[in-house]
Write an enzyme that holds these catalytic residues in place. Sequence first.
Site, PDB file in Angstrom:
ATOM      1  N   GLU A   1     -63.047  95.162  19.595  1.00  0.00           N
ATOM      2  CA  GLU A   1     -63.870  96.185  20.237  1.00  0.00           C
ATOM      3  C   GLU A   1     -63.429  97.555  19.754  1.00  0.00           C
ATOM      4  OE1 GLU A   1     -62.994  96.537  24.358  1.00  0.00           O
ATOM      5  OE2 GLU A   1     -64.442  98.164  24.711  1.00  0.00           O
TER       6      GLU A   1
ATOM      7  N   ASP B   1     -60.602  95.678  25.138  1.00  0.00           N
ATOM      8  CA  ASP B   1     -59.675  96.420  26.006  1.00  0.00           C
ATOM      9  C   ASP B   1     -59.545  95.734  27.362  1.00  0.00           C
ATOM     10  OD1 ASP B   1     -60.813  99.624  24.733  1.00  0.00           O
ATOM     11  OD2 ASP B   1     -59.322  98.181  24.031  1.00  0.00           O
TER      12      ASP B   1
ATOM     13  N   ASP C   1     -65.070  98.046  30.523  1.00  0.00           N
ATOM     14  CA  ASP C   1     -65.920  97.914  29.329  1.00  0.00           C
ATOM     15  C   ASP C   1     -65.509  96.699  28.510  1.00  0.00           C
ATOM     16  OD1 ASP C   1     -66.833 101.339  28.354  1.00  0.00           O
ATOM     17  OD2 ASP C   1     -67.574  99.901  29.852  1.00  0.00           O
TER      18      ASP C   1
END
Length: 650
Positions: free
Chosen positions: A437, A510, A514
Amino acid sequence: MGQTYGVSSIQVLEGLDAVRMRPGMYIGSTGQRGLHHLLWEIVDNAIDEAANGFATRISVTIHQDNSVTVEDDGRGIPVEIHPTLGIPGVEVIFTRLHAGGKFNNENYRFSGGLHGVGASVVNALSRWLEVEVKRNGKLYRQRFESVYDPQLKKVIAGKPVTPLEVIGNATGTGTKVRFLPDDRIFEDVRMNADIVSRRLRELAYLNGGVTIEFCDERVPDASKRVYCYDGGVVDFVKYLNEDKNVLHEDIIYMEGEKDGIFVQIAIQYTDSYTESIFSYVNNIPTTEGGTHETGFKSALTKVLNEYARKHNYLKEKDPNLSGEDFREGITAVISLKMNNVQFEGQTKTKLGNTEARTAIEAIVSEQLSYYLEQPANGETAKLIIEKAIKAAKVREAARKAREIERKKSSLEGAPLVGKLASCTGRDPRLNELFIVEGESAGGSAKQGRDRRFQAILPLRGKPLNAEKKRLDQVLSNEEFATIISALGTGIGQDFNLANLRYHKVIILSDADQDGAHIRAILLTFFFRYMKELITNGHLYIGLPPLYRVTDGKREVYVYNDDELRKVVKDMGKKYTIQRYKGLGEMNPEQLWETTMNPKKRKIIQVTVEDAAEADRLVTILMGDKVQPRKEYICAYANFNKVDVLQEMGV
Ligand code: 28F
């Protein structure tokens, strides 16, 4: 019982000590899955008593001391003396491997315990086990213990420490078993209440009318959960679809028996674009499918095509609709009860018996065409056929889109995988693909990795939510197209695992909201369009460290809050804690050391253990019904988790 064991085989049969020597041979592992197998074995025996019509109520209790009680109101394990072994039936069941003769005697028509290794294995792997039987108006009890014998310098497994004795009178009949998993065998003897309640709920759906109660006494004011679904698999499909938009209210139900195979099937279509088929044999989930699913799919396609032609939805010249078209938006539960089951596949969850295919084909062909021809069901039939016709049109469009994509990329030579940093190694079995990501983390990963076998595919923002989109829209989204071409397998009907370029696909996101969202979207995508990637164990989730604790000399990377408390405790007075908000905060060296180096990293293998639940969670998270999603996120997300640093007053 009928079986007569020669003296030699009695020696073999009594090998409970062998069970303690190599528990993995009997329960797969001594981790969480193996621990829960102990409970499933005893529960399966109670369920078998219910499935054969002798019990209606089963209760499961986890006690404060981590012992577990399972009770049923069946006939009660036989207490009579075994003709050749000279001991009570109860003692045979708990001290002889594969005793109980469930495998091939007429007392038991079907046995979920077929995966089961017998209650004696549970006894061998417990500190102690007590069984109580209500039968002949009496209450019998016997206790077994696995005790260390200093002379022999080893633990005697599951030794009877009392005879089977009458301890009172009893009204009614039944069996109760309480056992304490052995902490000398299992790293962690604490059962997981979510895992237990989900499996008990599933068993209640698969055995309609049986009441299953569950109570976790380790939780203060533990509420008792009761599962009972008179509608059986029909109620199961209702539950699976409760957060979806269904196309028709009534659920299609078929049941029948052929060649000794008892079949129950429930079907309901929704406006989703993917198929959700959950199949079971003797209550065991067959996540890798098998002959029953093959028979179901071919009969469904045949009957629906015939119906479409007969009612002029399809012209003479039109080609047949494909199975995939008819399965778009389907939710189906297939439950088989049969003897002499052959399990195959990677995780022994694929049904191999060919007679199951023919039985299902016969029952579905006969009963589905009968259902569709009923005038009252004309509307439902229309909705199903029209949805399939639309799906065929989109499939055709997607195929054309793919053709164009292929021509375009081959013409331009600029492969879709522009952003992929591939590895030099050519052996897929050794190669790993990190889907990372964020561009900055992707950059660090490219620098920190071992380029011989580690490829990096950085994702930009949040990729498209795959759940509510059609195949063609998913394909056109560049992020997914990049992943698809990087993996090399194709998707959906074109999926071919043999072309997989990386045998480990590791999602790195993470440890924040998100990241969780990205992970859920990727899991949705793989679950819906590359399920075999998951069932064959190629999909993993990487765990970056949450904190870095240092006292100036040493530096320790910490991966969860429990660990943080421990590390801080033995760090002494002076230390600093760095909390990682995201992967991007680590330099390439740190990212390699903590998250990518196979010798040090922590990665979790994604297993579609409870596909039914995974499907529901993804639907709640990604579906378009806001209410259930809010409930789920509020109930389960730990966004409002007490910040462990505040708690520690740092
Ligand atoms: C809490 C766990 O284990 N329930 C069980 C029975 C009932 C019979 C049985 C079990 C069949 C022939 C081997 C009784 N009467 N709950 C349980 N309930 N096992 S386990 O029989 C043992 C096998 O011998 C039972 C008549 N037939 C079978």
